[in-house]
Write a protein that holds these residues in place. Structure first.
Motif, PDB file in Angstrom:
ATOM      1  N   ALA A 116     -21.605  -5.049 -16.575  1.00 57.85           N
ATOM      2  CA  ALA A 116     -22.778  -3.806 -16.337  1.00 57.85           C
ATOM      3  C   ALA A 116     -23.185  -4.113 -14.818  1.00 57.85           C
ATOM      4  N   ASN A 117     -22.675  -4.896 -14.108  1.00 62.36           N
ATOM      5  CA  ASN A 117     -23.276  -5.040 -12.663  1.00 62.36           C
ATOM      6  C   ASN A 117     -22.382  -4.422 -11.715  1.00 62.36           C
ATOM      7  N   LYS A 118     -22.619  -3.156 -11.400  1.00 61.66           N
ATOM      8  CA  LYS A 118     -21.843  -2.364 -10.443  1.00 61.66           C
ATOM      9  C   LYS A 118     -21.423  -2.902  -8.978  1.00 61.66           C
ATOM     10  N   GLU A 119     -22.654  -3.508  -8.583  1.00 57.14           N
ATOM     11  CA  GLU A 119     -22.559  -4.188  -7.319  1.00 57.14           C
ATOM     12  C   GLU A 119     -21.281  -5.087  -6.900  1.00 57.14           C
ATOM     13  N   THR A 120     -21.124  -5.935  -8.051  1.00 56.52           N
ATOM     14  CA  THR A 120     -20.041  -6.785  -8.141  1.00 56.52           C
ATOM     15  C   THR A 120     -18.610  -6.028  -7.417  1.00 56.52           C
ATOM     16  N   LEU A 121     -18.372  -5.078  -8.355  1.00 58.05           N
ATOM     17  CA  LEU A 121     -16.980  -4.266  -8.071  1.00 58.05           C
ATOM     18  C   LEU A 121     -17.211  -3.525  -6.790  1.00 58.05           C
ATOM     19  N   VAL A 122     -18.317  -2.942  -6.285  1.00 49.38           N
ATOM     20  CA  VAL A 122     -18.595  -2.117  -4.965  1.00 49.38           C
ATOM     21  C   VAL A 122     -18.518  -3.091  -3.778  1.00 49.38           C
ATOM     22  N   CYS A 123     -19.154  -4.316  -3.919  1.00 50.99           N
ATOM     23  CA  CYS A 123     -19.168  -5.020  -2.632  1.00 50.99           C
ATOM     24  C   CYS A 123     -17.761  -5.845  -2.639  1.00 50.99           C
ATOM     25  N   ALA A 124     -17.226  -6.191  -3.869  1.00 46.66           N
ATOM     26  CA  ALA A 124     -15.934  -7.332  -3.546  1.00 46.66           C
ATOM     27  C   ALA A 124     -14.961  -6.970  -4.480  1.00 46.66           C
ATOM     28  N   GLY A 125     -14.918  -5.655  -4.941  1.00 46.31           N
ATOM     29  CA  GLY A 125     -13.904  -5.367  -5.963  1.00 46.31           C
ATOM     30  C   GLY A 125     -12.456  -6.009  -5.715  1.00 46.31           C
ATOM     31  N   GLU A 126     -11.825  -5.890  -4.680  1.00 49.54           N
ATOM     32  CA  GLU A 126     -10.776  -6.526  -4.246  1.00 49.54           C
ATOM     33  C   GLU A 126     -10.488  -7.983  -4.764  1.00 49.54           C
ATOM     34  N   LEU A 127     -11.626  -8.716  -4.342  1.00 46.82           N
ATOM     35  CA  LEU A 127     -11.652 -10.306  -4.577  1.00 46.82           C
ATOM     36  C   LEU A 127     -11.964 -10.435  -6.111  1.00 46.82           C
ATOM     37  N   VAL A 128     -12.588  -9.615  -6.823  1.00 50.03           N
ATOM     38  CA  VAL A 128     -12.911  -9.730  -8.353  1.00 50.03           C
ATOM     39  C   VAL A 128     -11.545  -9.353  -9.099  1.00 50.03           C
ATOM     40  N   MET A 129     -10.926  -8.405  -8.796  1.00 47.85           N
ATOM     41  CA  MET A 129      -9.698  -7.857  -9.442  1.00 47.85           C
ATOM     42  C   MET A 129      -8.695  -8.941  -9.162  1.00 47.85           C
ATOM     43  N   GLU A 130      -8.503  -9.520  -8.018  1.00 47.28           N
ATOM     44  CA  GLU A 130      -7.507 -10.396  -7.575  1.00 47.28           C
ATOM     45  C   GLU A 130      -7.996 -11.897  -8.704  1.00 47.28           C
ATOM     46  N   ALA A 131      -9.267 -12.316  -8.770  1.00 47.20           N
ATOM     47  CA  ALA A 131      -9.431 -13.274  -9.577  1.00 47.20           C
ATOM     48  C   ALA A 131      -9.116 -12.983 -10.871  1.00 47.20           C
ATOM     49  N   ALA A 132      -9.399 -11.633 -11.543  1.00 45.85           N
ATOM     50  CA  ALA A 132      -9.068 -11.573 -12.809  1.00 45.85           C
ATOM     51  C   ALA A 132      -7.690 -11.661 -13.112  1.00 45.85           C
ATOM     52  N   ASP A 133      -6.879 -11.041 -12.187  1.00 51.13           N
ATOM     53  CA  ASP A 133      -5.426 -10.841 -12.095  1.00 51.13           C
ATOM     54  C   ASP A 133      -4.781 -12.483 -12.136  1.00 51.13           C
ATOM     55  N   ARG A 134      -5.469 -13.306 -11.361  1.00 51.48           N
ATOM     56  CA  ARG A 134      -4.988 -14.703 -11.130  1.00 51.48           C
ATOM     57  C   ARG A 134      -5.221 -15.434 -12.300  1.00 51.48           C
ATOM     58  N   ARG A 135      -6.310 -15.465 -12.906  1.00 49.00           N
ATOM     59  CA  ARG A 135      -6.544 -16.255 -14.226  1.00 49.00           C
ATOM     60  C   ARG A 135      -6.265 -15.243 -15.603  1.00 49.00           C
ATOM     61  N   GLY A 136      -5.810 -14.338 -15.190  1.00 51.13           N
ATOM     62  CA  GLY A 136      -5.366 -13.474 -16.686  1.00 51.13           C
ATOM     63  C   GLY A 136      -6.593 -13.154 -17.444  1.00 51.13           C
ATOM     64  N   ALA A 137      -7.675 -13.045 -16.755  1.00 51.99           N
ATOM     65  CA  ALA A 137      -9.007 -12.798 -17.548  1.00 51.99           C
ATOM     66  C   ALA A 137      -9.251 -11.311 -17.834  1.00 51.99           C
ATOM     67  N   GLU A 138      -9.748 -10.953 -18.849  1.00 52.52           N
ATOM     68  CA  GLU A 138     -10.011  -9.367 -19.248  1.00 52.52           C
ATOM     69  C   GLU A 138     -11.217  -9.221 -18.274  1.00 52.52           C
TER      70      GLU A 138
END
Length: 381
Positions: free
Chosen positions: A118-140
């Protein structure tokens, strides 16, 4: 389901606890900034193992308040990171406001948790890093924002995102829709906080009044659904009944409708792929107002134009946008600047802060700090 709820005393956090209670879920950790009285009440009701206060003094007070319970109290970013990676929690719901949510979200993803964001700033500021972390760890990573939850639900109508022609975000238009830029320049705090449809925290309500919130959601959609900006559009829908739409390559359009009740997207992020009965309001189609759609007024709401420009620039431009906006909105809420100066300060920061493409986390944090400093240093018109 066992949940760590980051930001339990805010508007989204309180509604999340309603969902947790109604759906028979368990809270492993609850966190707040400095509202120790409310967090004490929540801890006594939900019995988490861990409670975290970002404010050190408030944490000391909470320890005294909870001395007769088994709840352990931690503090600061270290405590927030612990809550985000708590072993017994399978889901982390990030409902904190602002950049403070970035590191805990990354920690939760690295721990392999499902993250309800629910924290939009996370994806706005560092979306590529966040999505890479999710992909790397297989996290939803599942969206809690009503608009992104709507897109998420509508996107389940296709086999691949390659079939998508366009994502369509709906915007209520806020309290000043239909007024020109000059008319709202000196709007008061009270006027800006009167959202026509939603009950939200002060910061997001001001962002809705400037339409910056919709610009931030545009950037979120780019990152979360890996869509180029030209495949995302915004339409003003004053009634807030249609929460967003997806147009497919065959020109079919799927929309998600519902009463303006955040408990529905919160619950869906926690229970997906299942749907269960919950506390959200029923949408009564026979008593809905007529559904209307209009183009946004980019001239009257320059924050939206600034956000779309930053989205196209990419890199740390979006972190600059967000940091400057947070600083400017803070000044407005303190009564130190007029409403119209929020956009001016964001534009000033964007013009004066260097952009780094393909940034590392340190680049994002540096850009955020520089943007805040620039927004605070704005000399005025």
């Amino acid at each position: 389901m066992t949940i760590s709820l980051l930001g339990s005393t805010g508007s989204i956090g309180r509604q999340s606890l309603e969902v947790i209670a109604a759906c028979g879920m368990t809270a492993a950790a609850l966190t707040a900034n400095r509202d120790e009285a409310r967090l004490e009440e929540q801890c006594r009701r939900f019995g988490p193992r861990l409670a975290v206060m970002m404010d050190e003094r408030a944490a000391a007070g909470l320890r005294v308040r909870l001395a007769d319970t088994p709840v352990r109290v931690a503090s600061g970013m270290e405590g927030l990171l612990e809550a985000a990676s708590l072993e017994e929690a399978d889901t982390v719901l990030t409902a904190v406001v602002g950049m403070v949510g970035l590191r805990p979200t990354l920690a939760a993803l690295e721990a392999g948790k499902r993250v309800a964001l629910a924290n939009k700033e996370t994806l706005v500021c560092a979306g590529e890093l966040v999505m890479e972390a999710a992909d790397r760890r297989g996290a939803e990573l599942l969206p809690v924002d009503s608009e992104h939850s709507a897109l998420f639900q509508c996107l389940q109508g296709c086999r691949s995102h390659g079939e998508v022609k366009r994502l369509i975000l709906t915007a209520s238009g806020g309290p000043f829709f239909g007024m020109n830029r000059e008319a709202v320049y000196h709007a008061t705090r009270e006027q800006a906080l009167k959202h026509p449809n939603w009950s939200m925290g002060a910061k997001i309500t001001v962002d809705s009044a400037t339409l910056m919130n919709k610009g931030l959601e545009f950037i979120e959609a780019m990152r979360l659904y890996r869509m180029p900006p030209e495949k995302i559009s915004i339409v003003v829908h004053r009634e807030s009944i249609i929460h967003s739409l997806v147009e497919y390559c065959d020109n079919a359009v799927l929309a998600q409708l519902g009463a303006p009740d955040m408990r529905l997207p919160i619950q869906y992020a926690l229970t997906w792929p299942e749907r269960v009965p919950g506390p959200a309001q029923t949408l009564d189609l026979l008593h809905c107002p007529p559904l209307t759609f209009q183009e946004p007024d980019y001239e009257a709401f320059p924050c939206l134009s600034l956000a779309l420009a930053a989205a196209k620039t990419g890199g740390t431009a979006t972190a600059v946008l967000n940091g400057a906006n947070e600083a400017a909105v803070g000044l407005f809420l303190e009564g130190r600047i007029p409403f119209g100066e929020i956009a001016e300060r964001v534009a000033w920061a964007l013009e004066r802060t260097a952009v780094v493409q393909k940034p590392a986390l340190e680049d994002v944090l540096t850009a955020d700090a520089a943007a805040r400093a620039a927004a605070l240093a704005y000399p005025g018109a």
